[in-house]
Structures are given as structure tokens and as C-alpha cells.
Design an enzyme around this catalytic site. Structure first.
Site, short mmCIF file in Angstrom:
data_model
loop_
_atom_site.label_atom_id
_atom_site.label_comp_id
_atom_site.label_asym_id
_atom_site.label_seq_id
_atom_site.Cartn_x
_atom_site.Cartn_y
_atom_site.Cartn_z
N GLU A 4 0.81 -1.23 0.00
CA GLU A 4 0.00 0.00 0.00
C GLU A 4 0.84 1.28 0.00
O GLU A 4 0.78 2.10 0.92
CB GLU A 4 -0.95 0.02 1.20
CG GLU A 4 -1.91 -1.14 1.25
CD GLU A 4 -2.88 -1.07 2.40
OE1 GLU A 4 -3.89 -1.82 2.37
OE2 GLU A 4 -2.66 -0.27 3.34
N GLU A 26 -5.09 -8.72 1.00
CA GLU A 26 -5.71 -8.42 2.30
C GLU A 26 -7.21 -8.25 2.10
O GLU A 26 -7.65 -7.62 1.14
CB GLU A 26 -5.19 -7.13 2.94
CG GLU A 26 -3.81 -7.21 3.54
CD GLU A 26 -3.38 -5.88 4.15
OE1 GLU A 26 -4.25 -5.12 4.65
OE2 GLU A 26 -2.16 -5.60 4.13
#
Length: 457
Positions: free
Chosen positions: A164, A360
Site C-alpha cells: 500500500e 488483504e
């Protein structure tokens, strides 16, 4: 039975800073999180800092046995840059031994390691020089990455460079949730570009070194949905996608920074400093696969007030609060599983159907001990329902040809989460903060059955 592809990766994800503990011990130098907690502990939930976390540095052997018990076949974690190279150059042999033992233990128990290199834990020695604001960070990261490939390449088949990357850009330079917690859009863009180049040079090092396996990146993708089909709302959605998703997805997968994004940066006097060969290097060093973290959609509308040149993302788009949303009240996040199908189709249709996996997906809930039964097991049916709904949509995307090879939940054991500490729990295993003991939740039993069936009944 909704069967997933053969050899599908079922597992969970965590990171070194959120799970290892021993944050100031065994030769590790401080990260920005260690220093920030030292300077401002009051910013952290219940003064829960990065020193102890889930202590996998000492419990990984037992934890890997727990992974095997619920039949996980894969696990993603990260290497702590500050543990392996405490000063950026000198190898910490104790860290080498730890990670080699860790990854070997995973493999010997049938759990494939996917190893990430950076999960928000900027070394303090580099932060003092400017962190991602300085071009030195690109070379420093490439050296660190190549060191990892040399030391652990025989144990790791899949590497990722960043988790991220947009998060440390926006949280550190736009919204104040990560150190240095400043608000400066121009700096944020430069930090983003240096991060992209650090990723690029790590991929180049991997390819130049002819290491076995594959290399990718993990991105947080929130599909963007406009409030209406008006020209203004559609423009806001396009800009939100360009800034938050395509800014990393396009260069890492397609080798190009979107022209419309460049035009937007020029119009708002936000172009970063770029070296002569940078764009060519980006083009030559695309990834082998992508990890996609998905939790919530992004809903936007046209901004009411706009600064020109822009001073914040709010000058490009405003958040839209969809009145029909289903919400996780503990995080304040919308629950919208349908977006995972949209992600699958986006990758198939716009990104050459590159191999990808859900890196995720999960549901954070506060005060989970409310759901302990008489046998001491948390009855987290809400988490099972959340994952089922998302896997239904993922299955639909795979059936329509999207090249997805796995699904990882966040997370395996309840882990520490930055400023939020242990407020929200995500794990298949409950962590007792009083004694560091783990106990299986109902969702862990359900996940084992899911893996055994390789599908949803």
C-alpha cells in the site's frame, strides 16, 4: 460447491512491525514508528507502541504450527529494513538467522512465504535525511532489496516491494496519521514518485540478478463510484481513480504513468522532480503479479470549493456518503463486497489480465471478548459472513476469467495496528495481551473447512 482454482493460495497476511515485537532489541535500529512513539506516546491507542506487538520474533515456530493446523498453504509477512540493515549498509547476522529460520519453518510446514519489503516502517536514519522526500531513498531501498534477494532468494518464490505505497504517501503527507504527519500536497507527490522509483529499482535489481521466482507489489484498491452520472461527478471519480489507484497500478503493471494524471499535475503545479532515465526505467521494469488489498469502496462527488492550484485531494473530489450503505461501525468503513468483483474485472480488462491475488481482506471489530463463549472461543460469525460475501464476488470474477491465484485474510493472529494499537481485532486467532497466549476463533475453524474444500458450499 463453488470451487476455486487448483493450487489456490489460502492464507493470511501481517507485517514485521505489526507482529514481530523486539522493536529495539537484537540489533534492530529504530523506525519512524519507534521514534514517534518515543516522542509522542499519547498519540497511540492506550499507549500501545511498537515494542511488543504480537511477539512473533519468539513465537513464530508455534504460530506456524497453528497455520498448519488450520491448513493454510501460504502466508505473507515483511522483512524489517531496520532489523536487517540497522544503518542501511551493515548486515545484522542475527536478523539473517531469524528470517532464514522463519521462512524455512514456513516452507517445511507447507506454507508458502510471500515476502514484502516495506510496510510503512521507514528507517529513522533515512528519515533524518528526509525519508521518501529525498532521492537518496531510491538507492537505499534498491540496495536493501537486493540484499534481501541475495540472502533469502533460495527460500522465497514470491516477493513484493511495497505494501500500500499510497498509504504512507497520504497518511504521512496529507492526513497526519503517519510520521512526519505534515500536510503538503507538493511533497506528497514527490514522496509518491520516489516510492515508485524505489519500487522500480528493486524490480530492476531482481531482474538483473536473475533471481528465481517472481516479483510484484501490493496495492490498496478501492474502486471509485460517483454519486451520479453528471459530468462533474464523473470527473471527480476519474481524478480520484487517477490519484489513488492508477498512479501506482498503471506504471507498475503497464509501465506508464497515465497521461491524464501528468496533465493534472502540470495544471496544478505539482509535477515531481524526475531524472532523465526514470520513465524508461519504469517502462522496462514491470511486475510479474499484483497483490490487491480490498476493504471498502471509494464513493465520491464533485467538490464544492476548488483551489487552483490544488492544495489537497479535496480540490479534486469530495467524499460521498451513500445513504444505503452497510457499515462496519468499528472502523467506520462501508462493507461492499461487489467491489471485489469490479476489481477482478478491472484487472482482466484493463491490465492484461495479470496474475493477481487478494493480499488483504478482513473485518476489524473492537471489544471482541464480548463474543467469547463458555469454552473460551470467540464466535465471530460477522467475520465469516464478511469473508463469505467477498469470496462469492471473487469467485464470480474468477469464473469470468480474472486471473486470481489466491486469497489472504488480514490477519492470522490479532496484531498491533499503528496509532490504533489493539483496538480492532482481525485475527483467526485471539491474542491475550496479558499473557501473549493465542486461541482459535470460530472464523479459524471455518477457514480450515474452506481450505479443505477449496471452495464455498
Amino acid at each position: 460447491m463453488k470451487k476455486f482454482p487448483e493450487y489456490f493460495l489460502w492464507g493470511a497476511a501481517t507485517s514485521a512491525p505489526q507482529s514481530e515485537g523486539y522493536s529495539s532489541l537484537n540489533g534492530k535500529s529504530p523506525s519512524t514508528w519507534d521514534k514517534w512513539y518515543e516522542m509522542n506516546p499519547e498519540k497511540f491507542q492506550k499507549n500501545q507502541g511498537p515494542e511488543h506487538t504480537s511477539m512473533m520474533y519468539e513465537t513464530y515456530v508455534e504460530d506456524i504450527k497453528r497455520m498448519k493446523e488450520i491448513h493454510m498453504n501460504s502466508f505473507r509477512t515483511s522483512i524489517a529494513w531496520t532489523r536487517l540493515l540497522p544503518d542501511g549498509k551493515t548486515i545484522n547476522q542475527e536478523a539473517v538467522d531469524f528470517y532464514r529460520n522463519y521462512f524455512s519453518e514456513l516452507r517445511s510446514n507447507g506454507v508458502k512465504p510471500i515476502i514484502n519489503l516495506f510496510h510503512f516502517d521507514m528507517p529513522w536514519w533515512l528519515m533524518e535525511k528526509g525519508g521518501w522526500e529525498t532521492r537518496e531513498s531510491v538507492d537505499a531501498f534498491a540496495f536493501y532489496a537486493n540484499t534481501c534477494f541475495e540472502l533469502f532468494g533460495d527460500l522465497v518464490e514470491r516477493w513484493t516491494t511495497f505494501n500500500e505505497p499510497m498509504v504512507h504517501v497520504e497518511c504521512g503527507y496529507l492526513y497526519g496519521y503517519h510520521y512526519p504527519a505534515i500536510i503538503d500536497l507538493k511533497k506528497a507527490v514527490q514522496v509518491g514518485f520516489h516510492t515508485l522509483m524505489a519500487h522500480t529499482m528493486a524490480v530492476k535489481a531482481f531482474k538483473d540478478g536473475h533471481y528465481s521466482g517472481e516479483i510484484g507489489i501490493i496495492l490498496n484498491v478501492s474502486p471509485c463510484y460517483p454519486k451520479s452520472q453528471s459530468e462533474e461527478d464523473l470527473k471527480a471519480a476519474e481524478l480520484a481513480d487517477l490519484l489513488n489507484t492508477k498512479s501506482f497500478l498503471d506504471p507498475t503493471v503497464l509501465g506508464k504513468i497515465p497521461e491524464k494524471l501528468i496533465e493534472c499535475l502540470i495544471e496544478n503545479e505539482l509535477l515531481p522532480k524526475v531524472k532523465e532515465q526514470d520513465l524508461q526505467l519504469i517502462q522496462l521494469n514491470i511486475v510479474d503479479f499484483i497483490g490487491m488489498n480490498y476493504y471498502q469502496p471509494r464513493r465520491v462527488q464533485a467538490p464544492i470549493k476548488v483551489h487552483k492550484p490544488a492544495i489537497s485531494p479535496a480540490d479534486f473530489y469530495d467524499h460521498y456518503d451513500w445513504p444505503d450503505k452497510k457499515i462496519n461501525p468499528y472502523r467506520g468503513w462501508e462493507i461492499y463486497p461487489e467491489a471485489l468483483y469490479d476489481v477482478a474485472m478491472m484487472i482482466k480488462n484493463q491490465y492484461n489480465n495479470i496474475a493477481w491475488y487478494v493480499s488483504e481482506n478482513g473485518m476489524g471489530v473492537a471489544e471482541e471478548d464480548r463474543f467469547l463463549d463458555e469454552n473460551g472461543m470467540i464466535q465471530d460469525d460477522y467475520r465469516i459472513e464478511f469473508m463469505k460475501e467477498h469470496l462469492d464476488q471473487l469467485y464470480k470474477g474468477i469464473e469470468e476469467g480474472s486471473n486470481c491465484f489466491g486469497y489472504h485474510s488480514w490477519t492470522f493472529v490479532d496484531c498491533w495496528s499503528w496509532l490504533n494499537g489493539y483496538k480492532n481485532r482481525y485475527g483467526f486467532y485471539r491474542l491475550d495481551l496479558n499473557n501473549n497466549q493465542r486461541s482459535l476463533k470460530k472464523s479459524g475453524l471455518w477457514f480450515k473447512e474452506l481450505i479443505d474444500q477449496n471452495g464455498l458450499s
